[in-house]
Write an enzyme that holds these catalytic residues in place. Structure first.
Site, mmCIF file in Angstrom:
data_model
loop_
_atom_site.group_PDB
_atom_site.id
_atom_site.type_symbol
_atom_site.label_atom_id
_atom_site.label_comp_id
_atom_site.label_asym_id
_atom_site.label_seq_id
_atom_site.Cartn_x
_atom_site.Cartn_y
_atom_site.Cartn_z
ATOM 1 C CG HIS A 156 -1.689 -1.231 1.443
ATOM 2 N ND1 HIS A 156 -2.954 -1.463 0.955
ATOM 3 C CD2 HIS A 156 -1.328 -2.358 2.110
ATOM 4 C CE1 HIS A 156 -3.349 -2.675 1.319
ATOM 5 N NE2 HIS A 156 -2.372 -3.245 2.013
ATOM 6 C CB SER A 277 13.137 22.399 -14.746
ATOM 7 O OG SER A 277 12.370 23.580 -14.863
ATOM 8 C CE LYS A 283 11.411 19.317 -10.592
ATOM 9 N NZ LYS A 283 10.219 19.863 -11.255
ATOM 10 C CD GLU A 290 8.654 12.364 -15.072
ATOM 11 O OE1 GLU A 290 7.682 13.114 -15.164
ATOM 12 O OE2 GLU A 290 9.816 12.779 -14.885
#
Ligand code: ARG
Length: 461
Positions: A156, A277, A283, A290
Site C-alpha cells: 500500500h 527544467s 530540478k 516517466e
C-alpha cells in the site's frame, strides 16, 4: 502508374485511392523477409518443375541482387508502389523481364504477407528477448552489489517489512524472465509456415510447402489454407506479451520516479540519464522513467487496436488486416527502446544505501518481528499481534522507534520480553532471519541471483 490488375480495369486508379490503399510506407521495412520468402518460393517452384529450373535460378540471383542493393542503399524503395510485395516483384521484372513474371506462380499476396509478418515477428521476438536479457543482467549485477542493503519493503506504499534492495530488484528480474518466456511461447505459434495457402484455397500446382518451411527454418506448416492467410493470433499474442512487458517496465519506472524524489532519495541518476527544467534551476527529473511509464499507453493501445481490427472479420483475407503491421512495429520499437534506456539508466545510477536504511528505520517495519519474538516464546500469534500493536501505538505517542522503547515499556505489555528483544528487532538481523525459501536473507537472495544467472546463461545458448 499502371497497376498490376490493369487487365481487368478500364481506368487508372485515382491518386487518392492509391495513396489510401498503399501500405509501402509501413511494410517497406519487411523487405528482407519478403525477399527471403520469395527466394525460398522460387527455389521450390524450380525444384518441383513448376517453372524451369534455370528460370528459378535466375529469379533467386535477381532477388539476391535486389536485397543487397536495398541493403547498401543503391536501390531505394519506390513509395509509389502499393506495398513491398508489389515493389519487389516489379523491380525483379524490371531487371529480368519475362522471367520476373514467373515468381508469383502458386502464390498470393495473402500468403506472402502472412509469411513476411511471421518472419518479421520471429526476428523481432529475438531482438526483444536480447534487450530483456540485457536488462536482467543489469538487475542481477545491481542485486549482487546490494545483498546487504537493507530497505523497507512496502505494501500500500506504506513501509511494511525489512527487505534488501537486492531482493526488491530480483522481483523485477523474475517479471522480465517471465516476459522472456512468454515471448518464447509466442514464437512457438509464430514458427509455422503460411506460404502455400495461396489466396485462400491452396493451388492446383504441385507445390512442396514442407521444403519451403525447411528452407526458411519454420518448425511447422499451417494445416488449413484459409487459416493460413487469415490468422493473426501470433501478432496479437506478441502485442499482448509486449504489453505485459511494458506494464512491468512501467511499474519499475514508477518506483524509480519515487526513489528519485527528495521524499525517498534512494537513487541518484547519472546526469546523462536525467533532465533539467527550463525554469526551475534546482530540478533533476527522471524523464526516462516517466516516458517509459507514458509509452505504456501506446503499447496497450496497439494491442487494443489489433484486437479490434481482427474482430468480426469473415474468412479469409480482408484488407482490414493491412492495419496489423503498424501497431505491432510500434510496440516492438517502443519496448526495445524502453528496455534499453531503462537498463542504461539503472546501470549508471547510484544507490543511496544510507537513505534506504534510514527510511527503513522509521515506519516500524520490525513490528512483525516483535510479534514473532513473542510467538517463539510461546504466545499465540493473534495475541502477540495485539500486544505489538499496543507497543507501536505507545512508540508513536512517544515519537520514538521500537528499538528506542525501554525494556520496562515492553514488559508492561508482556512478561515474555527480555533484553534479547533488541537484537531480535535490529533491522539487519530482521533481514538475516528471513531465511524462508524466496525470502530476503542474503543466502536466499544469492540463490535467487544464481537462478537469474543460470537463466541468462541458458537464454544465450
Ligand atoms: N499490403 C497488403 C497487406 O498488408 C498485402 C496483402 C494484399 N492482399 C490483397 N488481396 N489485396 O495486407
Amino acid at each position: 502508374m499502371e497497376t498490376m490488375w490493369a487487365g481487368r480495369f478500364k481506368k487508372q486508379i485515382s491518386e487518392m485511392t492509391n495513396d489510401f490503399n498503399a501500405s509501402i510506407k509501413v511494410d517497406g521495412r519487411m523487405f528482407e523477409e519478403d525477399i527471403r520468402g520469395s527466394m525460398a518460393h522460387a527455389a521450390m517452384l524450380g525444384a518441383q518443375g513448376i517453372i524451369p529450373k534455370e528460370e528459378a535460378d535466375k529469379l533467386i540471383v535477381g532477388l539476391e541482387g535486389i536485397l543487397s542493393d536495398l541493403k547498401s542503399g543503391a536501390l531505394k524503395i519506390d513509395e509509389r508502389a502499393e506495398d513491398i510485395h508489389m515493389f519487389v516483384e516489379a523491380e525483379l521484372t524490371k531487371r529480368l523481364g519475362e522471367t520476373g513474371k514467373r515468381l508469383h506462380t502458386a502464390r498470393s499476396r495473402n500468403d506472402q504477407v502472412a509469411l513476411d509478418n511471421r518472419l518479421y515477428a520471429m526476428k523481432e521476438i529475438a531482438a526483444v528477448q536480447a534487450e530483456i536479457e540485457n536488462l536482467i543482467a543489469v538487475l542481477a549485477k545491481l542485486a549482487e552489489e546490494n545483498t546487504e542493503t537493507v530497505m523497507a519493503g512496502y505494501t500500500h506504499l506504506q513501509r511494511a517489512q525489512p527487505v534488501t534492495f537486492a531482493h526488491h530488484l530480483l522481483a523485477y528480474a523474475a517479471m522480465f524472465m517471465r516476459d522472456h518466456d512468454r515471448l518464447a511461447d509466442v514464437k512457438k505459434r509464430t514458427n509455422v509456415l503460411p506460404l502455400g495457402s495461396c489466396a485462400l484455397a491452396g493451388t492446383t500446382h504441385p507445390i512442396d510447402r514442407f521444403a519451403v518451411a525447411k528452407q526458411l527454418g519454420f518448425a511447422d506448416v499451417c494445416f488449413n489454407s484459409m487459416d493460413g492467410v487469415s490468422d493473426r493470433d501470433f501478432m496479437l499474442e506478441f502485442a499482448a506479451a509486449l504489453a505485459v512487458c511494458m506494464m512491468h517496465l512501467s511499474r519499475l519506472s514508477e518506483e524509480v520516479i519515487l526513489w528519485c524524489s527528495w521524499e525517498f532519495k534512494f537513487l541518484e541518476l547519472d546526469d546523462a540519464y536525467a533532465t533539467g527544467s527550463s525554469i526551475m534551476p534546482q530540478k533533476k527529473n527522471p524523464d526516462i522513467s516517466e516516458l517509459v511509464r507514458g509509452k505504456t499507453g501506446r503499447v496497450y493501445g496497439n494491442l487494443m487496436a489489433l484486437l479490434t481490427v481482427m474482430k468480426g472479420l469473415p474468412l479469409a483475407y480482408n484488407k482490414d488486416m493491412q492495419e496489423d503491421k503498424e501497431n505491432l512495429f510500434d510496440s516492438g520499437d517502443t519496448v526495445k527502446t524502453c528496455l534499453a534506456v531503462t537498463a542504461e539508466m539503472l546501470r549508471t545510477a547510484t544507490v543511496l544505501k544510507e537513505n534506504m536504511f534510514n527510511a527503513g528505520r522509521k515506519g516500524f517495519i520490525n513490528a512483525t518481528d516483535v510479534a514473532d519474538y513473542l510467538v517463539k516464546k510461546g504466545e499465540a500469534f493473534r495475541s502477540a499481534y495485539k500486544i505489538t500493536g499496543e507497543l507501536v501505538a505507545l512508540a508513536i505517542e512517544k515519537n520514538v522507534s521500537l528499538d528506542e522503547l525501554p525494556l520496562s515499556d515492553y514488559r508492561r505489555f508482556s512478561p515474555l520480553f527480555g533484553e534479547d528483544i533488541y537484537k531480535e528487532i535490529d533491522l539487519k538481523n530482521c533481514v538475516k532471519k528471513r531465511t524462508s525459501y524466496g525470502g530476503p536473507a542474503a543466502p536466499s537472495v544469492k540463490k535467487q541471483i544464481k537462478i537469474v544467472k543460470d537463466f541468462l546463461a541458458s537464454a544465450k545458448q
